[in-house]
Scaffold this motif. Sequence first.
Motif, PDB file in Angstrom:
ATOM      1  N   SER A 121      37.775-158.600  73.195  1.00  0.00           N
ATOM      2  CA  SER A 121      36.489-158.458  72.501  1.00  0.00           C
ATOM      3  C   SER A 121      36.712-158.347  71.005  1.00  0.00           C
ATOM      4  O   SER A 121      37.803-157.988  70.540  1.00  0.00           O
ATOM      5  CB  SER A 121      35.733-157.228  73.012  1.00  0.00           C
ATOM      6  OG  SER A 121      36.387-156.029  72.623  1.00  0.00           O
ATOM      7  N   ILE A 143      31.445-159.167  70.878  1.00  0.00           N
ATOM      8  CA  ILE A 143      31.528-160.407  71.646  1.00  0.00           C
ATOM      9  C   ILE A 143      32.667-160.222  72.637  1.00  0.00           C
ATOM     10  O   ILE A 143      33.804-159.935  72.236  1.00  0.00           O
ATOM     11  CB  ILE A 143      31.803-161.628  70.748  1.00  0.00           C
ATOM     12  CG1 ILE A 143      30.662-161.855  69.758  1.00  0.00           C
ATOM     13  CG2 ILE A 143      32.044-162.875  71.608  1.00  0.00           C
ATOM     14  CD1 ILE A 143      29.358-162.297  70.385  1.00  0.00           C
ATOM     15  N   ASP A 162      27.628-161.268  74.570  1.00  0.00           N
ATOM     16  CA  ASP A 162      27.517-160.133  73.662  1.00  0.00           C
ATOM     17  C   ASP A 162      27.141-158.884  74.441  1.00  0.00           C
ATOM     18  O   ASP A 162      26.478-158.959  75.477  1.00  0.00           O
ATOM     19  CB  ASP A 162      26.492-160.407  72.561  1.00  0.00           C
ATOM     20  CG  ASP A 162      25.101-160.658  73.113  1.00  0.00           C
ATOM     21  OD1 ASP A 162      24.937-161.610  73.900  1.00  0.00           O
ATOM     22  OD2 ASP A 162      24.164-159.903  72.783  1.00  0.00           O
ATOM     23  N   TYR A 195      30.924-158.509  66.664  1.00  0.00           N
ATOM     24  CA  TYR A 195      30.294-159.794  66.396  1.00  0.00           C
ATOM     25  C   TYR A 195      29.631-159.861  65.032  1.00  0.00           C
ATOM     26  O   TYR A 195      29.142-160.923  64.637  1.00  0.00           O
ATOM     27  CB  TYR A 195      29.368-160.251  67.518  1.00  0.00           C
ATOM     28  CG  TYR A 195      27.994-159.680  67.699  1.00  0.00           C
ATOM     29  CD1 TYR A 195      27.668-159.092  68.904  1.00  0.00           C
ATOM     30  CD2 TYR A 195      26.996-159.807  66.744  1.00  0.00           C
ATOM     31  CE1 TYR A 195      26.405-158.612  69.131  1.00  0.00           C
ATOM     32  CE2 TYR A 195      25.732-159.340  66.973  1.00  0.00           C
ATOM     33  CZ  TYR A 195      25.428-158.738  68.169  1.00  0.00           C
ATOM     34  OH  TYR A 195      24.159-158.272  68.403  1.00  0.00           O
ATOM     35  N   VAL A 201      31.808-165.979  77.762  1.00  0.00           N
ATOM     36  CA  VAL A 201      31.647-165.272  76.494  1.00  0.00           C
ATOM     37  C   VAL A 201      30.227-164.718  76.446  1.00  0.00           C
ATOM     38  O   VAL A 201      29.269-165.439  76.738  1.00  0.00           O
ATOM     39  CB  VAL A 201      31.885-166.223  75.300  1.00  0.00           C
ATOM     40  CG1 VAL A 201      31.680-165.491  73.979  1.00  0.00           C
ATOM     41  CG2 VAL A 201      33.269-166.842  75.369  1.00  0.00           C
ATOM     42  N   GLU A 218      34.112-169.725  69.714  1.00  0.00           N
ATOM     43  CA  GLU A 218      34.758-169.678  71.028  1.00  0.00           C
ATOM     44  C   GLU A 218      34.611-171.005  71.769  1.00  0.00           C
ATOM     45  O   GLU A 218      35.541-171.445  72.472  1.00  0.00           O
ATOM     46  CB  GLU A 218      34.172-168.534  71.860  1.00  0.00           C
ATOM     47  CG  GLU A 218      34.490-167.139  71.343  1.00  0.00           C
ATOM     48  CD  GLU A 218      35.956-166.762  71.481  1.00  0.00           C
ATOM     49  OE1 GLU A 218      36.747-167.567  72.020  1.00  0.00           O
ATOM     50  OE2 GLU A 218      36.315-165.649  71.048  1.00  0.00           O
ATOM     51  N   MET A 252      23.869-165.350  75.138  1.00  0.00           N
ATOM     52  CA  MET A 252      23.575-164.627  73.902  1.00  0.00           C
ATOM     53  C   MET A 252      22.255-163.879  74.050  1.00  0.00           C
ATOM     54  O   MET A 252      21.204-164.500  74.277  1.00  0.00           O
ATOM     55  CB  MET A 252      23.499-165.605  72.723  1.00  0.00           C
ATOM     56  CG  MET A 252      24.812-166.296  72.426  1.00  0.00           C
ATOM     57  SD  MET A 252      24.731-167.368  70.950  1.00  0.00           S
ATOM     58  CE  MET A 252      23.826-168.779  71.605  1.00  0.00           C
ATOM     59  N   LYS A 255      35.019-161.657  75.784  1.00  0.00           N
ATOM     60  CA  LYS A 255      35.497-162.898  76.416  1.00  0.00           C
ATOM     61  C   LYS A 255      36.297-162.548  77.655  1.00  0.00           C
ATOM     62  O   LYS A 255      37.224-161.741  77.614  1.00  0.00           O
ATOM     63  CB  LYS A 255      36.367-163.698  75.431  1.00  0.00           C
ATOM     64  CG  LYS A 255      36.930-164.977  76.046  1.00  0.00           C
ATOM     65  CD  LYS A 255      37.467-165.942  75.010  1.00  0.00           C
ATOM     66  CE  LYS A 255      38.776-165.500  74.424  1.00  0.00           C
ATOM     67  NZ  LYS A 255      39.383-166.534  73.554  1.00  0.00           N
ATOM     68  N   ARG A 287      25.844-163.956  65.760  1.00  0.00           N
ATOM     69  CA  ARG A 287      26.239-164.112  67.163  1.00  0.00           C
ATOM     70  C   ARG A 287      26.370-165.590  67.518  1.00  0.00           C
ATOM     71  O   ARG A 287      27.302-166.000  68.223  1.00  0.00           O
ATOM     72  CB  ARG A 287      25.196-163.422  68.041  1.00  0.00           C
ATOM     73  CG  ARG A 287      25.472-163.444  69.527  1.00  0.00           C
ATOM     74  CD  ARG A 287      24.386-162.661  70.242  1.00  0.00           C
ATOM     75  NE  ARG A 287      23.070-163.253  70.068  1.00  0.00           N
ATOM     76  CZ  ARG A 287      21.915-162.618  70.289  1.00  0.00           C
ATOM     77  NH1 ARG A 287      21.921-161.348  70.647  1.00  0.00           N
ATOM     78  NH2 ARG A 287      20.764-163.231  70.139  1.00  0.00           N
ATOM     79  N   ASP A 304      29.617-166.863  66.119  1.00  0.00           N
ATOM     80  CA  ASP A 304      30.768-166.361  66.882  1.00  0.00           C
ATOM     81  C   ASP A 304      30.982-167.164  68.158  1.00  0.00           C
ATOM     82  O   ASP A 304      32.109-167.545  68.495  1.00  0.00           O
ATOM     83  CB  ASP A 304      30.564-164.888  67.240  1.00  0.00           C
ATOM     84  CG  ASP A 304      30.491-163.981  66.028  1.00  0.00           C
ATOM     85  OD1 ASP A 304      30.879-164.413  64.932  1.00  0.00           O
ATOM     86  OD2 ASP A 304      30.022-162.832  66.185  1.00  0.00           O
ATOM     87  N   VAL A 305      29.886-167.397  68.869  1.00  0.00           N
ATOM     88  CA  VAL A 305      29.985-168.145  70.124  1.00  0.00           C
ATOM     89  C   VAL A 305      30.427-169.584  69.849  1.00  0.00           C
ATOM     90  O   VAL A 305      31.227-170.157  70.608  1.00  0.00           O
ATOM     91  CB  VAL A 305      28.642-168.101  70.876  1.00  0.00           C
ATOM     92  CG1 VAL A 305      28.620-169.109  72.022  1.00  0.00           C
ATOM     93  CG2 VAL A 305      28.389-166.697  71.425  1.00  0.00           C
TER      94      VAL A 305
END
Length: 282
Positions: A244, A277, A197, A247, A195, A84, A167, A279, A77, A80-81
């Motif tokens: 989305s 995830i 989760d 994630y 953004v 972004e 998160m 957005k 996670r 992933d963030v």
Amino acid sequence: MEPDAGSKKLHIEKNTVQETLVMPLYGRKVCSERFPQLFHDEEAARLVESLDYDFSEYGRSLASSAGLLGALEVAQRQNDVAFEIRDYLATHERAAVVNMGCGLDGSFRRCDNGTAHGYNVDMPDVIQVRDRLLGAGGRERNIASDLNDFSWMDQVDGSEGAIFFAMGVLCYFSPNQARALLTEIGRRFPGSVVVFDAFNKLGARMFARTWQKQMGIGDVSIGFYLDDPTELAQWGPEFSRVSSRSYMRGYQDICPQLGLALRTMVKACDRGMGMRIVKVQF
């Protein structure tokens, strides 16, 4: 404010708000050690060593496949963030990068392009620990506030763009609280991105019965969840641009790097728990 590196270890008391910092931090440390080809978080190891806390219980938990899966979720996670954040900063070089419910996460520093501004928001007890262990750089500010008290937004300069991220945070909110928070961000910061989760309802139920309970959170209940992220469009016209991804596999498919048991569990969680995830572009 710089961290007090020369002081003794910081004691974390059991069954406190500060204890909620421990499990995700330790999970990132373990993943960096077990899967260095996927995750690299030297800061997590340093912070674990800075704490006076008995990690043996978490160590036993993460020895199982189920426990390790939870740690993988936390580490992936974060990756992933970070994707972004970097993507947004590519077109908004001086933007505000706002970590909502920051804990001891250092995402801004990992993604800092040298011109952006970081804001880390969390409860006062948590920010007290963060100030001690991480401090704040010249373009970084730690804000002690309940996220539901929107006055913290007054301290965020989003005049050159803003990306907000959370998160493992909104799952503790009620649907009304989550909606109010995101709506207020959209109202105050047009052109921003949020953004976060999310689980589906089954995932939220499983999370409440396992991780929340394991972390000693008293009110183990289902909070905010999304069976389908496009549901957000019903919140208002400003939520018209929602996307989305998985994630665990949507940004970087980690399955080829895992053993059979973990690979199977990751795929099952993707299908059954709807771990995404999400957005929102305002």
